[in-house]
Enzyme design. Structure first.
Site, PDB file in Angstrom:
ATOM      1  N   SER A   1       0.950  -1.269   0.025  1.00 21.92           N
ATOM      2  CA  SER A   1      -0.033  -0.122   0.022  1.00 21.92           C
ATOM      3  C   SER A   1       1.022   1.331   0.076  1.00 21.92           C
ATOM      4  O   SER A   1       1.901   1.248   0.379  1.00 21.92           O
ATOM      5  CB  SER A   1      -0.950   0.018   1.160  1.00 21.92           C
ATOM      6  OG  SER A   1      -1.755  -1.218   1.295  1.00 21.92           O
TER       7      SER A   1
HETATM    8  N1  SAH Z   1      -1.247  -5.003   3.880  1.00 25.03           N
HETATM    9  C1  SAH Z   1      -0.187  -4.976   2.633  1.00 25.03           C
HETATM   10  C2  SAH Z   1      -1.302  -4.624   1.330  1.00 25.03           C
HETATM   11  C3  SAH Z   1      -2.303  -5.487   1.038  1.00 25.03           C
HETATM   12  S1  SAH Z   1      -2.335  -6.055  -0.609  1.00 25.03           S
HETATM   13  C4  SAH Z   1       1.161  -4.399   2.886  1.00 25.03           C
HETATM   14  O1  SAH Z   1       1.235  -3.623   3.497  1.00 25.03           O
HETATM   15  O2  SAH Z   1       1.768  -4.707   1.943  1.00 25.03           O
HETATM   16  C5  SAH Z   1      -3.909  -6.909  -0.100  1.00 25.03           C
HETATM   17  C6  SAH Z   1      -3.557  -8.268   0.074  1.00 25.03           C
HETATM   18  O3  SAH Z   1      -4.781  -8.789   0.492  1.00 25.03           O
HETATM   19  C7  SAH Z   1      -2.819  -9.148  -1.003  1.00 25.03           C
HETATM   20  O4  SAH Z   1      -1.718  -9.710  -0.816  1.00 25.03           O
HETATM   21  C8  SAH Z   1      -4.153 -10.253  -1.155  1.00 25.03           C
HETATM   22  O5  SAH Z   1      -3.518 -11.579  -1.391  1.00 25.03           O
HETATM   23  C9  SAH Z   1      -4.751 -10.447   0.417  1.00 25.03           C
HETATM   24  N2  SAH Z   1      -6.044 -10.791   0.110  1.00 25.03           N
HETATM   25  C10 SAH Z   1      -7.157 -10.781  -0.785  1.00 25.03           C
HETATM   26  N3  SAH Z   1      -8.037 -11.311  -0.309  1.00 25.03           N
HETATM   27  C11 SAH Z   1      -7.892 -12.096   0.943  1.00 25.03           C
HETATM   28  C12 SAH Z   1      -8.536 -12.722   1.652  1.00 25.03           C
HETATM   29  N4  SAH Z   1      -9.899 -12.831   1.600  1.00 25.03           N
HETATM   30  N5  SAH Z   1      -8.029 -13.521   2.651  1.00 25.03           N
HETATM   31  C13 SAH Z   1      -6.506 -12.936   3.159  1.00 25.03           C
HETATM   32  N6  SAH Z   1      -5.982 -12.279   2.366  1.00 25.03           N
HETATM   33  C14 SAH Z   1      -6.595 -11.648   1.170  1.00 25.03           C
END
Ligand code: SAH
Length: 216
Positions: free
Chosen positions: A60
């Site tokens: 992010s």
């Molecule tokens: N917080 C992260 C950025 C997140 S990007 C950082 O600091 O880098 C969003 C993430 O959510 C992705 O890695 C994606 O694979 C995950 N994601 C999406 N749907 C999900 C779900 N249902 N359960 C767990 N993870 C999920």
């Protein structure tokens, strides 16, 4: 040293954009974001932008991490937090600089493995990473949580997580279709869940596993 200087510049920028919480700014000044991106991206690690981390996902934007962290601790420091969407692990590490206990769940195994390794290498022992096909089911065995942070965009408010939110707790979640997401804060007061709609944001989608889908 170069990274410390870049980090200090990023903190100045965040302050300029209106992030005022010194606890958040101090935490972000400590976390080495360049160690949460691929080597090819390290020169851009302290730009205030989201960056690709593979598998169609992103780390992010620092401003958004700051904003979400600020919202999470606005009413005091929650003892135990659940993050859904570990991704690179960066947001989890920022939380770990501030709070005693963080669980973070990710659905993509290589991202989960990488983030877990980073937490171990950087000494973030208070973050526990879990692999889960659908983080929206939460971690019932480890809750209730005083705060839940969803870092992927949900189509609809994930009310399935309400029961894992402690009384007085808060959930922060981007909600809406791609291109039209808003950050929502849900505060729990007994059986009542108050919603506050905040800024427009842009997150990769939260993938929800439907119960009628096979799990393999
Ligand atoms: N917080 C992260 C950025 C997140 S990007 C950082 O600091 O880098 C969003 C993430 O959510 C992705 O890695 C994606 O694979 C995950 N994601 C999406 N749907 C999900 C779900 N249902 N359960 C767990 N993870 C999920």
């Amino acid at each position: 040293m170069a990274s410390a200087r870049s980090r200090a510049r990023l903190i100045d920028r965040l302050r300029g954009l209106g992030i005022e919480n010194d606890t958040v700014l101090a935490a972000m000044e400590k976390v080495p974001r360049h160690q949460f991106v691929d080597e090819a991206m390290t020169s851009r690690a302290y730009d205030d932008t989201a960056l690709p981390i593979g598998y169609g996902q992103t780390i992010s934007q620092p401003y958004i991490v700051a904003q979400m962290t600020q919202l999470l601790i606005a009413d005091g420091l929650p003892d135990n937090v659940l993050e859904i969407g570990t991704g690179s692990g960066y947001q989890g590490a920022v939380l770990a600089e501030i709070l005693p206990s963080i669980y973070t769940v990710e659905r993509i195994e290589p991202l989960y493995e990488r983030a877990r390794r980073r937490f171990a290498e950087l000494g973030y022992r208070n973050v526990r990473a879990r692999l889960a096909r659908d983080g929206v089911l939460g971690l019932p065995d480890y809750g209730p949580f005083e705060a839940i942070l969803v870092t992927a965009g949900a189509e609809k408010l994930p009310t399935s997580l309400y029961e894992q939110l402690a009384d007085g707790g808060r959930m922060i979640v981007p909600v809406g279709p791609t291109g039209d997401q808003r950050l929502i804060v849900v505060r729990r007061d007994g059986g009542y869940f108050e919603q506050e709609v905040l800024d427009a944001v842009s997150f990769v989608p939260l993938i929800e596993q439907r119960s009628d889908e096979p799990s393999h």
